[in-house]
Scaffold this motif. Structure first.
Motif, PDB file in Angstrom:
ATOM      1  N   LEU A 121       0.823  -1.210   0.000  1.00  0.00           N
ATOM      2  CA  LEU A 121       0.000   0.000   0.000  1.00  0.00           C
ATOM      3  C   LEU A 121       0.861   1.265   0.000  1.00  0.00           C
ATOM      4  CD1 LEU A 121      -2.741  -1.001   2.617  1.00  0.00           C
ATOM      5  CD2 LEU A 121      -2.941  -1.028   0.138  1.00  0.00           C
ATOM      6  N   GLY A 122       1.843   1.288   0.878  1.00  0.00           N
ATOM      7  CA  GLY A 122       2.693   2.468   0.990  1.00  0.00           C
ATOM      8  C   GLY A 122       3.548   2.695  -0.239  1.00  0.00           C
ATOM      9  N   SER A 123       4.142   1.633  -0.762  1.00  0.00           N
ATOM     10  CA  SER A 123       5.005   1.767  -1.935  1.00  0.00           C
ATOM     11  C   SER A 123       4.224   2.233  -3.147  1.00  0.00           C
ATOM     12  CB  SER A 123       5.692   0.428  -2.238  1.00  0.00           C
ATOM     13  OG  SER A 123       6.485   0.005  -1.153  1.00  0.00           O
ATOM     14  N   ALA A 124       3.041   1.658  -3.347  1.00  0.00           N
ATOM     15  CA  ALA A 124       2.200   2.060  -4.473  1.00  0.00           C
ATOM     16  C   ALA A 124       1.767   3.521  -4.330  1.00  0.00           C
ATOM     17  CB  ALA A 124       0.974   1.149  -4.566  1.00  0.00           C
ATOM     18  N   SER A 125       1.408   3.929  -3.113  1.00  0.00           N
ATOM     19  CA  SER A 125       0.906   5.288  -2.890  1.00  0.00           C
ATOM     20  C   SER A 125       1.996   6.335  -3.114  1.00  0.00           C
ATOM     21  CB  SER A 125       0.352   5.420  -1.464  1.00  0.00           C
ATOM     22  OG  SER A 125      -0.725   4.531  -1.256  1.00  0.00           O
ATOM     23  N   ILE A 187      -2.996   1.283  -5.830  1.00  0.00           N
ATOM     24  CA  ILE A 187      -3.160   0.322  -4.737  1.00  0.00           C
ATOM     25  C   ILE A 187      -3.845  -0.942  -5.242  1.00  0.00           C
ATOM     26  CG2 ILE A 187      -4.494  -0.093  -2.626  1.00  0.00           C
ATOM     27  CD1 ILE A 187      -3.807   2.787  -1.793  1.00  0.00           C
ATOM     28  N   GLY A 188      -4.936  -0.764  -5.987  1.00  0.00           N
ATOM     29  CA  GLY A 188      -5.618  -1.928  -6.549  1.00  0.00           C
ATOM     30  C   GLY A 188      -4.730  -2.685  -7.511  1.00  0.00           C
ATOM     31  N   GLN A 189      -4.035  -1.950  -8.362  1.00  0.00           N
ATOM     32  CA  GLN A 189      -3.188  -2.576  -9.375  1.00  0.00           C
ATOM     33  C   GLN A 189      -2.083  -3.425  -8.757  1.00  0.00           C
ATOM     34  OE1 GLN A 189      -1.169   0.271 -11.869  1.00  0.00           O
ATOM     35  NE2 GLN A 189      -0.376  -1.281 -13.262  1.00  0.00           N
ATOM     36  N   PHE A 190      -1.294  -2.835  -7.879  1.00  0.00           N
ATOM     37  CA  PHE A 190      -0.121  -3.538  -7.364  1.00  0.00           C
ATOM     38  C   PHE A 190      -0.462  -4.504  -6.227  1.00  0.00           C
ATOM     39  CE2 PHE A 190       2.046   0.154  -9.329  1.00  0.00           C
ATOM     40  CZ  PHE A 190       2.929  -0.542 -10.137  1.00  0.00           C
ATOM     41  N   GLY A 223      -4.364 -13.514 -15.655  1.00  0.00           N
ATOM     42  CA  GLY A 223      -5.458 -13.624 -14.691  1.00  0.00           C
ATOM     43  C   GLY A 223      -5.300 -12.663 -13.529  1.00  0.00           C
ATOM     44  N   SER A 224      -4.082 -12.568 -12.994  1.00  0.00           N
ATOM     45  CA  SER A 224      -3.831 -11.643 -11.884  1.00  0.00           C
ATOM     46  C   SER A 224      -4.044 -10.205 -12.318  1.00  0.00           C
ATOM     47  CB  SER A 224      -2.392 -11.830 -11.367  1.00  0.00           C
ATOM     48  OG  SER A 224      -2.186 -13.131 -10.869  1.00  0.00           O
ATOM     49  N   GLY A 225      -3.596  -9.889 -13.532  1.00  0.00           N
ATOM     50  CA  GLY A 225      -3.744  -8.536 -14.039  1.00  0.00           C
ATOM     51  C   GLY A 225      -5.194  -8.147 -14.250  1.00  0.00           C
ATOM     52  N   ILE A 226      -6.005  -9.077 -14.738  1.00  0.00           N
ATOM     53  CA  ILE A 226      -7.429  -8.782 -14.953  1.00  0.00           C
ATOM     54  C   ILE A 226      -8.132  -8.516 -13.629  1.00  0.00           C
ATOM     55  CG2 ILE A 226      -9.627  -9.815 -15.661  1.00  0.00           C
ATOM     56  CD1 ILE A 226      -8.085 -11.193 -17.938  1.00  0.00           C
ATOM     57  N   ILE A 227      -7.874  -9.362 -12.627  1.00  0.00           N
ATOM     58  CA  ILE A 227      -8.496  -9.164 -11.313  1.00  0.00           C
ATOM     59  C   ILE A 227      -8.027  -7.850 -10.691  1.00  0.00           C
ATOM     60  CG2 ILE A 227      -8.661 -10.084  -8.966  1.00  0.00           C
ATOM     61  CD1 ILE A 227      -8.359 -12.893 -10.221  1.00  0.00           C
ATOM     62  N   ALA A 228      -6.721  -7.572 -10.798  1.00  0.00           N
ATOM     63  CA  ALA A 228      -6.188  -6.312 -10.275  1.00  0.00           C
ATOM     64  C   ALA A 228      -6.787  -5.119 -11.014  1.00  0.00           C
ATOM     65  CB  ALA A 228      -4.668  -6.298 -10.392  1.00  0.00           C
ATOM     66  N   ILE A 234     -12.736  -0.098  -9.794  1.00  0.00           N
ATOM     67  CA  ILE A 234     -13.776   0.150  -8.801  1.00  0.00           C
ATOM     68  C   ILE A 234     -13.300   1.149  -7.740  1.00  0.00           C
ATOM     69  CG2 ILE A 234     -15.142  -0.916  -6.957  1.00  0.00           C
ATOM     70  CD1 ILE A 234     -15.108  -3.501  -8.709  1.00  0.00           C
ATOM     71  N   LEU A 235     -12.071   0.982  -7.265  1.00  0.00           N
ATOM     72  CA  LEU A 235     -11.549   1.858  -6.219  1.00  0.00           C
ATOM     73  C   LEU A 235     -11.378   3.297  -6.696  1.00  0.00           C
ATOM     74  CD1 LEU A 235      -8.812  -0.449  -4.629  1.00  0.00           C
ATOM     75  CD2 LEU A 235     -10.954   0.273  -3.562  1.00  0.00           C
ATOM     76  N   SER A 236     -11.039   3.486  -7.947  1.00  0.00           N
ATOM     77  CA  SER A 236     -10.670   4.819  -8.425  1.00  0.00           C
ATOM     78  C   SER A 236     -11.754   5.526  -9.224  1.00  0.00           C
ATOM     79  CB  SER A 236      -9.411   4.715  -9.302  1.00  0.00           C
ATOM     80  OG  SER A 236      -9.671   3.930 -10.465  1.00  0.00           O
ATOM     81  N   HIS A 237     -12.869   4.852  -9.519  1.00  0.00           N
ATOM     82  CA  HIS A 237     -13.820   5.433 -10.461  1.00  0.00           C
ATOM     83  C   HIS A 237     -14.512   6.703  -9.963  1.00  0.00           C
ATOM     84  CE1 HIS A 237     -15.989   5.234 -14.221  1.00  0.00           C
ATOM     85  NE2 HIS A 237     -17.089   5.562 -13.569  1.00  0.00           N
TER      86      HIS A 237
END
Length: 317
Positions: A121-125, A187-190, A223-228, A234-237
């Motif tokens: 979370l911190g690294s992505a942010s 955050i969602g992506q990574f 598969g991981s990329g699609i779920i991410a 959803i988180l950023s919309h």
């Protein structure tokens, strides 16, 4: 439960390695975002143009072509490509850098695994914050080109007009909302991608994991990329919708928090999530494509893998 030794290896990345991460991130993001320009045009129109608000992705695309011609679907391609070139490089290289620094600060493999969610979370942010300083003026230009049909002819004329008429204040008018959009996105992506890989790896033996075929690696990354991507969308919309409204060039005056609050109340819950379906499709393609390209480019140029701090199956932390 007896603790096992954590398998966290902290690499000694060089400046060349970080340059490779930046290059791979820049290329993967500019290619994927550039390719998604038509979808983003329709999505933005659905968010800000009353004539589009009852349309879906397919009907919206037809409406654009019928009224403005096929070339309209590439509106904003220039600022999209350049903006995500610099943003993507900074984001991916920054994520690798801050994740490594976080592991070093915690001081032990056990602590790194225990607090891996906070590290993600911190690294992505933090990485996204600095990347958005580069992205914001170009994103403002893109949205102005999409929302005002005759605003300018392209990246250079649009950027210079926006800078000339509004200055730094106008170029960075969307900085707060873009942070509200891009940080949850990152955050969602990574984070979700990391945990998808962790869950997959924990179901495999060490031998199976080391000998994964190219097809298996591709399937896992896709598969991981699609779920991410779904999680990132959803988180950023809601913030993405507000960003489109801010950069459209009208609405309430006052401080940015006040403007965002008023626009959010006006839009309501349903309005804040207008265009989510098309954006989920777009973001799933973006994120999965980025991770596939990022890994492939790193392999092609001989860049090292990133630090891995997944929890091993059967380890109590």
């Amino acid at each position: 439960m007896e603790k096992q030794k954590q398998k966290v290896i902290v690499p000694q990345f060089t400046s060349k390695d970080y340059t490779s991460f930046f290059f791979a991130g820049a290329v993967c993001c500019t290619l994927t975002h550039g390719a998604m320009t038509p979808i983003d045009v329709v999505k933005t129109r659905i968010q800000i143009d009353p004539a589009y608000q009852k349309l879906n992705m397919i009907s919206g695309t037809r409406y654009v072509i019928a009224n403005e011609g096929p070339r309209a679907l590439l509106t904003g391609f220039g600022p999209t490509a350049v903006g995500y070139l610099v943003q993507g490089g900074a984001k991916f290289a920054g994520y690798e850098y801050w994740k490594k620094k976080s592991v070093e600060l915690l001081g032990s493999p056990e602590a790194a695994v225990k607090y891996r969610t906070a590290i993600y979370l911190g690294s992505a942010s933090v990485a996204e914050f600095f990347a958005d300083i580069l992205l914001t003026p170009l994103e403002a230009t893109r949205i102005r080109l999409v929302s005002q049909r005759n605003y300018a002819t392209g990246l250079v004329t649009g950027f210079t007009r926006l800078a000339r008429e509004g200055g730094i204040a106008e170029l960075y008018a969307g900085f707060l909302p873009i942070l509200c959009k891009q940080i949850p996105y990152a955050i969602g992506q990574f984070t979700v991608n990391e945990f998808c890989h962790e869950l997959a790896f924990r179901s495999m033996s060490e031998e199976t994991r080391k000998n994964l075929s190219g097809t298996s690696k591709f399937t896992l990354q896709l598969g991981s990329g699609i779920i991410a991507g779904f999680a990132a969308a959803i988180l950023s919309h809601p913030a993405d919708t507000l960003l489109s409204q801010i950069n459209k060039g009208h609405g309430p005056t006052g401080s940015m928090p006040h403007r965002l609050s008023v626009l959010a109340r006006q839009a309501g819950f349903r309005g804040l999530f207008a265009g989510l379906g098309p954006r989920m499709i777009m973001t799933a393609g973006l994120v999965s494509g980025q991770f596939l390209l990022y890994g492939g480019i790193k392999d092609a140029i001989g860049a090292p893998p990133g630090i891995e701090i997944h929890k091993e199956d059967g380890v109590d932390v």
